[in-house]
Design a protein around this motif. Sequence first.
Motif, short mmCIF file in Angstrom:
data_model
loop_
_atom_site.label_atom_id
_atom_site.label_comp_id
_atom_site.label_asym_id
_atom_site.label_seq_id
_atom_site.Cartn_x
_atom_site.Cartn_y
_atom_site.Cartn_z
N ALA A 932 -9.60 -12.26 27.95
CA ALA A 932 -10.75 -12.07 28.82
C ALA A 932 -10.37 -11.31 30.08
O ALA A 932 -11.11 -10.45 30.56
CB ALA A 932 -11.37 -13.41 29.18
N SER A 947 -11.71 -6.44 24.01
CA SER A 947 -13.01 -6.92 23.52
C SER A 947 -13.03 -6.95 22.00
O SER A 947 -13.60 -7.88 21.39
CB SER A 947 -14.12 -6.01 24.04
N PHE A 986 -18.77 -7.79 24.12
CA PHE A 986 -17.67 -8.37 24.88
C PHE A 986 -17.05 -7.40 25.87
O PHE A 986 -16.40 -7.82 26.83
CB PHE A 986 -16.57 -8.86 23.92
N ILE A 993 -18.38 -13.30 26.80
CA ILE A 993 -17.16 -13.94 26.27
C ILE A 993 -17.24 -15.44 26.48
O ILE A 993 -16.97 -16.24 25.58
CB ILE A 993 -15.91 -13.34 26.92
#
Length: 1694
Positions: A932, A947, A986, A993
């Motif tokens: 992340a 992502s 994402f 996320i």
Amino acid sequence: MEKMQEYMNVSEEKWNPNNSGKNFESFLEAIQKASEQLPDTTSQILSFLERKILSCKRISSFTSLNIIETITNYLLNMNPEKEQEEKAVAVLLAIGIHSPKMVISIFLDQINTQSQPLPSLLRTVAKLLHYQGVASYLGATWNCVLRLLRKASTEEEKLGLCNLINALAVSVLKHIDLGSDEETMGIKKELVSFKACLTIRVLFNRWSLNTTDKVTESTLSILGDLFFLISPPKLKCQVCWLIRRLLNLSKAGVKPFYITQCLCQLLEAVAASGSGGKNLESKLDDLVVLLSWQVTLKVVDTDSQSVQNQKMALKSFHMMTRLYHQQMAKLFLKSMECKDEQKVITTLNIFRDVFQEVPQTMELKNDVMQTTLNLIKEDSKVVRLPLLHFIEKLGVCNYFTLQQGDIIINHLINLSQIGSTTVDEETRDLSINILHLVSLPKLIYLLCQPMTPMAFVPLCKTATDIAMKAQTMGQPPYLSSYHLNPINNPSPQLIFANLLLSSLMPYKAKEFGKISLLLLYVLHPLSSLHPVIHYKLGQVWMRNIPYMIQILEKHTEEEFVQENWEKRLLLFSHNTMVAIDDDSWMKELIKVVFEKIKSFTWLQQKNEKFFLYRLVGYILKTSEDYNFVYTILYDILYITQEEELESQGIGDAIGIVATSHLQTVLNVLQDYSSILTNKKTSLLLKLSKELRHKEWLKACNTIYIAYSRILKEIKLDIGPQGDLILSLTINHYQNCIIEKNKDLKLNYLNYLVKLTSILANLDHLGFLFSYKVKMIYFMMEMMKQEPTTSISSSVRQKAMIIISNLRKLHPALTLEDRKELLRVSFKSIVGLPPLEVMQADVPLKESQSVATLFRDTLQVLRKMLQGLVMDMPTWVQNYVEFLEIWLSSQKDHERERALWCGVRILSFTAQMHNFDIDIEFSRLGRLVRLLAILCQDSVDNISFLASQALYSLYCIMLQKKKLNQLKEEVREDHPKKEGVYSPSVFHNNTSEIAKAFAEYFNPKELSSLVLAAMEGLTDNRAKISLASGKLVSALLEERGKDMLKVDQIVDSIYDKLKFQLEPATRMELLQAICSLAGNNTCNVMPMLLKRPLPWEKINMELWRVFGTKRKTTINVLQMLLSILEERRYKQSYQEISFRHVAVTCALCEMLSGTESRLAVLEFCPRLLLAILNHLYWVIEQNVPQNMVVYCKEDIRGTKTMILDPVSCALEAIKTMLIAAEYYDVVSYADQHRGWDLLSSPKYYYMGIIELTSNPWTPVSHPSGIVRNCDSSILHRVMDHVKPLLYSMDDRQKVMARALFVQLLWHQSVALTFGESFLSHLIKWIHEPNVIMQEIGLRGISNLVLHHGQESTLASLLPIIQSFLKEEELVAVQAVKGLRNIICYTRGNVSKKGFCSISRQLRPLINDERDQVRISATSALSHMLHQVFKFRPRSKTRKELYSFLVPLLISIQDANIEVAKVCGRALTEWAQGFGWMSLEPAFQNPILIDHVRILEETCKCLVGTGHSLLVGKLLFQSFDFLQSPRPTLRAAAITFIGQTVMKLNMNQLYEEDVQLLLNTLQDLKDDPVESIQGLASITIKKMKTAYVKSSMSSNLQMKHTFIKIPSFGNKKRLFKNIQSSDKVKKNTSKCTKFCHWKISNIWHSSDDSTRERDHQRKTLQFPRRILPQKNETRSFEKDPEKKSLVSQDNASLEK
């Protein structure tokens, strides 16, 4: 006409068929009297006579003679019109049937007596000459014609003679052809030739034939027959002269048709003799030029002359060529060589047309060929098409067989190319048609020569057509020369190879393959005794070729599979070789194939060369001779191999041969390899060092490729052989006889890649390769040997490909082997420097290749990782853990490369769907947090890859979840839709996320994760800090409701905000607490509201961010509103609750952004009422102004705004309105002191009215809430207001009622169904509270604006009138209510209402209160406009007149606003009564002096001539003389003075004048000195004017000597006035004006007519005489009057 009709009927009845002479007499008599008849009558007689003559079988000579003479005399003497002349000629022709000789005889007699006959007679004789029995008159007639030719002058005469000459010539030729003797014709034959020649001479010499008229055309038309009458010798002598004459006529512009016709007839006449003669030969050049020009003329199909002109011109060329073939050929060839393209085209067309007329000698053929070749060489596009037509003629004449015929054929082939942009379709088609004239052997020979595909197609089609045509005629194609002389002609093997190779690309040029196979088919028919290829192929090809053609026809190029077609062709060749079964024939074919291979290049004919190599393989595959195959293969291996493709072609051939001769092939390769690697026998060591490496690589490539092709073709169980090959390759590299370099290493690895790839794809049947692991470690060793600072070769890439290929072989790698492989691979590739650094170390030209090489190497690494995952899926987490050290690297390039690998591992795992194996992620939180944070990396590619990795991880977790649910048989109530998430979702979206992975964490883990993530907020790296902030924000947004340690999280965020964070990180942290506040409002809000006022910047920042998210804004607003709406009681400022004040401070910050608009609109009514109520509560507390509760900087940050609780509440209202985008409301409140009114307890309700106000008339400035808000908002406000109208809380009641009446202005609110608003308003106006009375009256005023309420509200006029004497504000609202009722009612209701209120409204115009005066006057202007629309009658007009004096008095007011509204009212008054001249003055009362306005008005008033109206208005002004306000008294004096001075004093009664003087006399004692002076001056001027008018009247009487009665012309101003003595006795000084008895003072007067008196010079009044401050004698005792005087003095001084 009637008589004629009767005559015709009678004649018809009396007609006797047996007595024709008598029958015709009456008609002839009528014709003789034609001058006495109408022309139409004569025409009818002639027509009737013609019909009767034609109907008679026989007419006597006497009758005929009589008719002929009568008609002839009629024509000669009567000068008939054209119609009658034609009718008469028709009669002569009719009688000529019976007696043609007699007509001609009379004609000849007439010629002798007349100078020139009529043209109609000439045409008649010309027609009669064709009759039988007139041949004897030909000579005499010709003699007459020759005489007449010289005399003819007019066009009609000449045309008639031309007809006659033509008839003579035709008749003579006919009789000559019939063999008539001289006596019969009346002329000798010799004389005929002479007369014809003489006639031609006369025509050319006597007649002017140089113009393009009908005479010339007719003359040229008759010459042809004359030419045939002239004897040939004489005609040949006259040829030059005739041609010269014709050329001159052509230049003169005569139509080409007639020139060509004449020339053609001349040439035909000359050619009839069998020879042309020298004279004609000398004129050939001129004739060719003239006739060539005729040929070039455009031919129009609809124009017969243009068609005939060209035909006759070509016919002339034919005759000239027939007479002079050599001369004409030379002329043609000469013209073909000229530079004029148009001339060349014409010559080609003519020469082609007459070509067969020329004898084809060798000399002519050579000349023609040379000229044609010159034209081909020039290759003019204009000449191209005519030249092809000429070449076609040459082909018909067998010119293609000449020595230079090949040049022409090649030219035709070039022009027949398909798709050529330089050749048009017509030229191409013509060239192909001409090629059909070439012999078939010649075409086959040409097809075997190199040419372009576009030329091959038409040539092949042509050869096929010729061969098929020969077959249909029973003549199979026989190429005898190919068999008899094979050395100079292509052999059968060459023909077969060429056509087979041509069919390789079947759709090249659309039909390449089809036409090649079809030609093969037609060249080898089954019944041919002399086959072209081989006599054994008939049945094989009859079976295979049609099927192959059918395949091509069924498919298109797009759907065609080229590989399958090549296999089919090779199979066809194989069947052909099997059918031939002749090694010698095949040996010749292989020679031909190798010659083709040598002639082709790999760059241009790659597919063809491969095909030929495979063809060699199929040829050798067919042979059963071991020695033959061994020899050919050995020779193939020693072919010069300049390119790698050559080795591949050789390998293809060897692989195909191995399918039938495997052992032979292996023996050949073994022998070749042993010689190559033996130091004693290898020839490589004898070469130089550079050539040695080069030749070694070529030879090794050939061997490796050959082995690879053998494995592909054989597909047997080759496990033992493959293992042996692996061991040999390792030893081969280690024991190489030449020096090892990079090229050798790469070549070796390339071989291993291909070999291992083949081995990996074959079925090994579980064979264990003993050398697999050794080969893998050998590859890892080669990777370690590569430099760690650069990548210069594909060694790493090749090594990993080999490892990936070997992965499929048994046995599998152990766990330790895999760890070592990953360690070496990651360090060797991921650990390389950045690509830019590696590119900088190499030359610029190689930088791109370095980038490509690295990307390919990384891709191979990812593919290898994918294979490892496939082998052992449970090790996925371990594979990713090996990358963590690289994912956490400080170097961007290492993180990016590691992510590439991690993405491949996770994405492939997610795609496997093999989750029945236990794939665990024991450290999922750590991995998610790491990825992340990487999603927010500053490098875009890293964030995108992260992502993708997260999405793959999410897919894995989702599949595991579904698998667990399936095992446990659990169903979700609301399952998430598949496909909601994706890598793009994402990417740079930490919130998504968190949303995706949040469900996999419990509340405790979430809280710990948030607190742990906040530790990274203060990281020195901006990227990590920002990523941590986004993660915290996203988690709180998604799972904020489930957080356990809210107070700790809020305090932590508050503490972190004190640090100097990056702006983006700070914003994420603010968004985080915003999300937390939206989800945990009840826990977060009390903590923030408890902080002491005024707040710090961080607190204000927190509240400001709450307005950026709609969900948070709504939740927070609901809680804040609940606090503001709490019931409160009056307190002292010491006891004031700052909790409510803190709410307003929070609202000021939270609503200051534009993002809160939707939430504000949702709560707008409720929020507005809550803040207004809070404001009223605050202002009642008497809070000190120095109490600071809120500090706010302006936009620039240069000035700080310090606010107390009241100001803070006002600021909250402003902020709320601005947030809702009601900018005009705020602006309106600023302009109209709305905020000041709201902050005052006394005028609070006025502030609400101003805030919601909407002006009654359109204004330039913006207005309040009622005008700017949407109707739906207003209804919602009304819904909240109605429950508070009778609240026990006075604050709420005043606020609610003020809002209520303002909302009634809006139509949609006022007309709400089922609501009775008027009842509330009536209650309120009867309440004792003045504020409620004003609010109620305002509501009535607003309510009357809407239709449907007029009649009800009109009944309230008496009630509203009662409020006119109340306090100022109530009176103003009452006036506005009356105004609206009058203005919004119709017709009589409006007029009656106006009359009913006029008496109460009139005093208000001069009221001492400014606002009342302004409102009343403004209302009057609107009422006047409304009343005048409905044509008021006498009663209403009385009331209207009564307003003039108050308005004129008020317009002199010192208050500018009063003067303005008076001007508008007077303008409406003047427009209604038609006093248009006063409009400019009334419309500009500020710019124009008031006295001037009065002068103009009084002048117009007096000019009407209605003395009683003037008196009424003067009497009305007396009331103002007793006003306590000095300004009104002064204005009344001015009005009286101006009006009286415009009157003729001599015409006034003494009593009226005395009344005026007495009225003004009392003002001499006025306490104001200026008014005393103004009254004295006015009295003096009036007396002076009266005396002068009396003297003027007396003088007039003296001059006229007429006695005029004293009251004869007097006008009465005031009716029924008592005598002045009585008045004086009964009145006191102060009240004398009140006791004057005046009756009918307001009697109606006729004011429709107006008289304008001529201008009179009068004394000018002073502009304005104002009372002085010290003139207050009589008012000092009365304090009230004294104050009024002082006020008026002050206003007047202004």
